[in-house]
Design a protein around this motif. Sequence first.
Motif, PDB file in Angstrom:
ATOM      1  N   PHE A  91     -35.075  12.224  82.526  1.00  0.00           N
ATOM      2  CA  PHE A  91     -36.290  11.731  81.878  1.00  0.00           C
ATOM      3  C   PHE A  91     -35.984  11.203  80.482  1.00  0.00           C
ATOM      4  N   VAL A 122     -43.621  12.217  81.586  1.00  0.00           N
ATOM      5  CA  VAL A 122     -43.953  13.524  82.162  1.00  0.00           C
ATOM      6  C   VAL A 122     -45.430  13.570  82.546  1.00  0.00           C
ATOM      7  N   TRP A 123     -46.289  12.988  81.719  1.00  0.00           N
ATOM      8  CA  TRP A 123     -47.718  12.942  82.034  1.00  0.00           C
ATOM      9  C   TRP A 123     -47.975  12.175  83.321  1.00  0.00           C
ATOM     10  N   ALA A 164     -34.800  16.818  83.835  1.00  0.00           N
ATOM     11  CA  ALA A 164     -35.284  16.655  82.462  1.00  0.00           C
ATOM     12  C   ALA A 164     -34.352  15.752  81.656  1.00  0.00           C
ATOM     13  N   ALA A 211     -43.248  18.611  76.698  1.00  0.00           N
ATOM     14  CA  ALA A 211     -42.179  17.612  76.757  1.00  0.00           C
ATOM     15  C   ALA A 211     -41.986  16.941  75.402  1.00  0.00           C
ATOM     16  N   CYS A 235     -48.017  20.084  79.995  1.00  0.00           N
ATOM     17  CA  CYS A 235     -46.700  19.529  80.337  1.00  0.00           C
ATOM     18  C   CYS A 235     -46.303  18.411  79.376  1.00  0.00           C
TER      19      CYS A 235
END
Length: 139
Positions: free
Chosen positions: A111, A19-20, A108, A42, A38
């Motif tokens: 991910f 996410v980063w 999401a 996450a 963020c």
Amino acid sequence: MKRPVVFLLLGPSLVALAVWMVAAAIAGRIDDSFIGVCAITAFLLTLPVSSIAGLMDGYLARGLPTLLRASLTAAFGMTIAIGLILALFAIMFSPTVPPEVMNGALCAGLFLLLPMGMCSLLSNDNGNRQRHSIEPLCA
């Protein structure tokens, strides 16, 4: 003993890193605080999902081959993440979910697909199991 460490530390850390990287690619160097928020969000949202997936992986480790178990754990983790996001949205905003939120929940979940599968493969302890035999060693 290795499974809780892998699923509770490595899994959420991999998701936060992904996410980063995506947030840094979108926002650039302009908004570092947004990227940090963020990544932390996450990590915190992935922690309960990863713990449930770790429990399921430990249960499946008894009878399934490694690759099948990793695939099922990854799919299960993705499904839990999607359900968690949709449930949080329904509780906080409205019971009807718009398509944009559904697409975000699917993203999401994607991910979480790879990190949960990797955690399942890394927590494989088939070589460390002790074989208990009824016959004596000298036989």
